[in-house]
Design an enzyme around this catalytic site. Structure first.
Site, mmCIF file in Angstrom:
data_model
loop_
_atom_site.group_PDB
_atom_site.id
_atom_site.type_symbol
_atom_site.label_atom_id
_atom_site.label_comp_id
_atom_site.label_asym_id
_atom_site.label_seq_id
_atom_site.Cartn_x
_atom_site.Cartn_y
_atom_site.Cartn_z
ATOM 1 C CG MET A 1 -1.997 -1.089 1.127
ATOM 2 S SD MET A 1 -3.491 -0.753 2.092
ATOM 3 C CE MET A 1 -2.790 -0.623 3.736
ATOM 4 C CG HIS B 1 8.873 -0.201 5.810
ATOM 5 N ND1 HIS B 1 9.196 -1.542 5.807
ATOM 6 C CD2 HIS B 1 7.537 -0.139 6.075
ATOM 7 C CE1 HIS B 1 8.123 -2.258 6.069
ATOM 8 N NE2 HIS B 1 7.100 -1.430 6.231
ATOM 9 C CG HIS C 1 7.098 -2.300 1.930
ATOM 10 N ND1 HIS C 1 6.963 -1.200 2.743
ATOM 11 C CD2 HIS C 1 5.916 -2.961 2.003
ATOM 12 C CE1 HIS C 1 5.757 -1.181 3.268
ATOM 13 N NE2 HIS C 1 5.099 -2.236 2.845
ATOM 14 C CG ASP D 1 10.546 8.250 -0.951
ATOM 15 O OD1 ASP D 1 11.718 8.602 -1.203
ATOM 16 O OD2 ASP D 1 10.254 7.462 -0.030
ATOM 17 C CG ASP D 2 6.136 4.588 -1.866
ATOM 18 O OD1 ASP D 2 6.907 4.745 -0.897
ATOM 19 O OD2 ASP D 2 4.898 4.642 -1.780
ATOM 20 C CD GLN E 1 12.045 3.942 -0.173
ATOM 21 O OE1 GLN E 1 12.527 3.062 0.545
ATOM 22 N NE2 GLN E 1 11.000 4.671 0.199
ATOM 23 C CE LYS F 1 3.974 -4.435 9.847
ATOM 24 N NZ LYS F 1 2.560 -4.280 10.329
ATOM 25 C CB SER G 1 4.686 -0.739 10.445
ATOM 26 O OG SER G 1 3.367 -0.396 10.083
ATOM 27 C CB SER G 2 3.372 2.075 5.886
ATOM 28 O OG SER G 2 3.987 1.277 4.894
ATOM 29 N NE ARG G 3 -2.364 1.395 9.957
ATOM 30 C CZ ARG G 3 -2.623 0.496 9.018
ATOM 31 N NH1 ARG G 3 -1.683 -0.373 8.689
ATOM 32 N NH2 ARG G 3 -3.787 0.468 8.400
#
Length: 279
Positions: free
Chosen positions: A29, A33, A36, A76-77, A80, A148, A184-186
């Protein structure tokens, strides 16, 4: 790296390649990080082509505030992903994935009754829908998911089995920050002070693990974890469960090596965090 926003363009690109290339899919999603990126690197080692999807799936959110706060960092994603050798990115709009509001409902049985299924009603229906669509659109040989979200892995395993998708599910280890916090993205939504406190989740998991190895009962371990978080008022423990690592059903005693999972969810400020330890 190729970027696609429509199903038609993606299918046309991969159609002539499927007969001669293996394809690895990394569904995400976004707000990527190192965890991923490790999934992409694992896929890169095992397939001829790697595609990552970036789609904040509204159907799997049962909390509108959580959906609104979910970080979105597409450019940015993509940078990466390109840096670790991803071949293609599929970043569709909501209208592209759901031209009409989906009415299909998937029920994952006992997986819906525990942990994430119990506390996030409808979540796994949304996960199942979007993963099934991605499997249909991309038609990968392998799909890569992080440990996770261990219960999500179990849901995808059930989806593959029950719908006979010709996809190999690859579960990859949790990638942690130096202090033990699961990436985690959160985590981006944590304040600096909360980020310093957040590794307490991993501390609690390790404490539970050690107590189980010392012969403490599951009831005693749960009581110890409750006490641990009661002394940390910034946290609100949602659940701690000791479960079968494959079925995610609660167990009364430790199983064979690799079959027991300690899973927890807790709120820290406005952020809900989950973590687990399989042993």
């Amino acid at each position: 790296m190729n970027r696609f926003t429509t199903i038609t363009d993606l299918r046309q690109y991969f159609l002539p390649l499927r007969s001669t290339h293996t394809i690895g899919l990394v569904p995400t999603m976004g707000a990527l990080h190192k965890g991923h990126l490790q999934l992409v690197e694992n896929a890169r080692q095992e397939n001829d082509l790697v595609i990552a999807s970036i789609f904040v799936n509204p159907v799997q959110f049962n909390n509108p505030d959580d959906l609104a706060r979910y970080p979105r960092t597409l450019e940015d994603d993509c940078q990466q992903l390109e840096s670790v050798g991803c071949d293609a990115v599929f970043a569709p709009s909501v209208d592209e994935m759901y031209p009409e509001q989906p009415t299909l409902r998937l029920n994952f049985g006992e997986l819906e009754t525990v942990m994430e299924g119990a506390f996030r009603p409808g979540h796994f229906n949304g996960v199942g829908l979007v993963v099934a669509k991605l499997f249909n659109i991309v038609q990968p040989n392998r799909a890569y998911f992080g440990q996770k979200d261990l219960q999500q892995v179990a849901v995808v395993r059930r989806l593959i089995r029950d719908l006979s998708f010709p996809v190999e599910l690859v579960r990859c280890p949790i990638i942690r920050e130096t202090a033990g916090l699961a990436m985690s993205s959160r985590n981006r939504n944590l304040t600096a002070d909360e980020r310093n406190q957040a590794p307490a989740l991993f501390e609690a998991l390790n404490m539970a693990h050690d107590l189980l190895r010392e012969g403490e009962s599951i009831v005693q371990v749960k009581a110890a974890v409750d006490s641990f978080f009661n002394s940390r008022p910034h946290f609100r423990l949602e659940y701690l469960e000791i479960a079968n690592a494959d079925t995610m059903q609660p167990v009364d005693e430790v199983l064979a090596p690799g079959q027991t999972a300690i899973c927890l969810a807790a709120h820290l400020g406005k952020v809900r965090l989950i973590d687990n330890l399989v042993f």
